[in-house]
Design a protein around this motif. Structure first.
Motif, PDB file in Angstrom:
ATOM      1  N   LEU A 142       5.542   5.025   2.885  1.00 33.00           N
ATOM      2  CA  LEU A 142       4.801   6.236   3.013  1.00 33.00           C
ATOM      3  C   LEU A 142       5.408   7.226   2.479  1.00 33.00           C
ATOM      4  CD1 LEU A 142       3.042   8.205   4.668  1.00 33.00           C
ATOM      5  CD2 LEU A 142       4.471   7.922   6.738  1.00 33.00           C
ATOM      6  N   TYR A 166       0.669  10.720  10.245  1.00 31.27           N
ATOM      7  CA  TYR A 166       1.420   9.379   9.644  1.00 31.27           C
ATOM      8  C   TYR A 166       2.746   9.065  10.073  1.00 31.27           C
ATOM      9  CZ  TYR A 166      -1.695   8.787   5.355  1.00 31.27           C
ATOM     10  OH  TYR A 166      -2.716   8.337   4.414  1.00 31.27           O
ATOM     11  N   THR A 202       0.770  -1.365   0.056  1.00 31.51           N
ATOM     12  CA  THR A 202       0.069   0.127   0.029  1.00 31.51           C
ATOM     13  C   THR A 202       0.982   1.237   0.044  1.00 31.51           C
ATOM     14  OG1 THR A 202      -0.111   0.085   2.592  1.00 31.51           O
ATOM     15  CG2 THR A 202      -2.050  -1.191   1.098  1.00 31.51           C
ATOM     16  N   GLU A 237       0.903   5.379   1.054  1.00 26.67           N
ATOM     17  CA  GLU A 237       0.152   6.322   1.759  1.00 26.67           C
ATOM     18  C   GLU A 237       0.970   7.597   1.746  1.00 26.67           C
ATOM     19  OE1 GLU A 237      -2.752   6.163   3.444  1.00 26.67           O
ATOM     20  OE2 GLU A 237      -2.974   3.773   3.546  1.00 26.67           O
ATOM     21  N   LYS A 283       2.030   9.476  -4.991  1.00 31.75           N
ATOM     22  CA  LYS A 283       1.679   8.086  -4.995  1.00 31.75           C
ATOM     23  C   LYS A 283       1.305   7.612  -6.290  1.00 31.75           C
ATOM     24  CE  LYS A 283      -1.788   8.731  -1.924  1.00 31.75           C
ATOM     25  NZ  LYS A 283      -1.610  10.177  -2.431  1.00 31.75           N
ATOM     26  N   ASP A 331      -4.652   2.801   6.447  1.00 35.47           N
ATOM     27  CA  ASP A 331      -4.158   3.788   7.139  1.00 35.47           C
ATOM     28  C   ASP A 331      -4.734   5.295   6.740  1.00 35.47           C
ATOM     29  OD1 ASP A 331      -2.162   1.649   8.502  1.00 35.47           O
ATOM     30  OD2 ASP A 331      -1.363   1.737   6.608  1.00 35.47           O
ATOM     31  N   SER A 332      -5.213   5.286   5.566  1.00 36.60           N
ATOM     32  CA  SER A 332      -5.676   6.667   5.364  1.00 36.60           C
ATOM     33  C   SER A 332      -6.994   6.793   6.351  1.00 36.60           C
ATOM     34  CB  SER A 332      -6.333   6.710   3.825  1.00 36.60           C
ATOM     35  OG  SER A 332      -5.326   6.764   3.033  1.00 36.60           O
ATOM     36  N   ASP A 358      -3.228   2.572  -4.040  1.00 33.88           N
ATOM     37  CA  ASP A 358      -3.082   3.830  -3.622  1.00 33.88           C
ATOM     38  C   ASP A 358      -3.980   4.097  -2.428  1.00 33.88           C
ATOM     39  OD1 ASP A 358      -2.863   6.604  -3.617  1.00 33.88           O
ATOM     40  OD2 ASP A 358      -2.815   6.866  -5.716  1.00 33.88           O
ATOM     41  N   ARG A 359      -3.558   4.155  -1.202  1.00 32.64           N
ATOM     42  CA  ARG A 359      -4.398   4.554   0.099  1.00 32.64           C
ATOM     43  C   ARG A 359      -5.047   3.170   0.392  1.00 32.64           C
ATOM     44  NH1 ARG A 359      -4.177   9.257   1.762  1.00 32.64           N
ATOM     45  NH2 ARG A 359      -4.097  11.179   0.316  1.00 32.64           N
ATOM     46  N   THR A 365       3.803  -0.911   3.593  1.00 32.74           N
ATOM     47  CA  THR A 365       3.328  -0.030   3.416  1.00 32.74           C
ATOM     48  C   THR A 365       4.588   1.369   3.173  1.00 32.74           C
ATOM     49  OG1 THR A 365       1.378  -0.325   4.566  1.00 32.74           O
ATOM     50  CG2 THR A 365       1.826   2.078   4.269  1.00 32.74           C
TER      51      THR A 365
END
Ligand code: Z5A
Length: 212
Positions: A135, A173, A7, A9, A16, A100-101, A96-97, A133
């Motif tokens: 970030l 984040y 993913t 974020e 992203k 966690d979003s 894309d997201r 993930t």
């Protein structure tokens, strides 16, 4: 090899989508099957929910609680219809997201109780959790300037939030990534597109090696 769920974020305009496209090409060149998808969205139902959340006039005045449930409804469908079957088939899923979003935008920035957000996130995803993930960390000033430069002066419902909202998102984040260092890789979004692609490629290659 079993599927791999990655993913992405970060704040608005952090890069992203650009990086997911580049990573997809890189992975496909090695013969892997890759599914590129996004949230909210990714399924027909999810894309309809995306429209409600971002552009439909009926979304004006939406409560934070309704917003949380709509993002989660999109995700519950996405996991069952697209993500989990692709992983079972051994594919790499680039999303894309993801959950966690919700933890950050609804939990931190909209200040909904973290335990309630966690419970709803878990209900929505079941056992389907990201293996990695990425970030992409970027100051909201720079990210929003990028988004504004690309737009024709029209902003969706979320893009109209204040700078303080996006600063809370960025800080949230970074805290989350620090709490789960084994899953998160934090990369500097102010690098050039090419530099960032190289850094992401190296992180993903290392993850694949660690699993094989
Ligand atoms: N949201 C939520 O609240 N809760 C949830 O559970 C979920 C989402 C799932 C979805 O927005 C909104 O929903 C989002 C969070 C919320 N809202 N906000 N605010 P979206 O999907 O419409 O947008 P986004 O996810 O924020 O993505 P974006 O704005 O499209 O940005 P991006 O994908 O990170 O960046 P990009 O499209 O790759 O690049 C943006 C521009 O910058 C573009 O012109 C590029 O050419 C340029 N760019 C990219 N990389 C670079 C570098 N390295 N240098 C310079 N310029 C660059």
């Amino acid at each position: 090899m079993k599927g791999l769920f990655i993913t992405f974020e970060g704040g608005e305009g952090s890069g992203k989508s650009t990086q997911i496209s580049a990573l997809k090409k890189r992975l496909e060149a090695t013969g892997r099957e890759v599914v590129e998808t996004r949230e909210p969205g990714g399924t027909q139902l999810g894309e309809s929910i995306r429209h409600l959340l971002q552009h439909d006039g009926s979304g004006e005045g939406m409560s934070a609680e309704s917003e949380l449930l709509l993002f989660s409804a999109s995700r519950a469908q996405h996991v069952r219809e697209l993500i989990a079957p692709a992983l079972t088939a051994g594919k790499i899923v680039l999303c894309d997201r993801f959950l966690d979003s919700t933890a950050i935008y609804q939990g931190v920035a909209r200040a909904i109780d973290a335990n309630q957000v966690k419970a709803i996130n878990e209900f929505a995803v079941g056992l389907t959790k990201p293996d990695l993930t990425i970030l992409i960390d970027l100051s909201p000033e720079v990210g929003l300037a990028r988004v504004r430069a690309r737009s024709n002066g029209e902003f969706d419902r979320m893009e109209q939030e204040s700078l303080e909202f996006f600063q809370a998102v960025r800080a949230g984040y970074l805290d989350l990534a620090a709490a789960e260092p084994e899953r998160f890789s934090v990369l500097d979004g102010s690098q050039s597109v090419e530099e960032l692609s190289e850094s992401i490629g190296a992180v993903v290659d290392a993850k694949i090696r660690s699993l094989s």
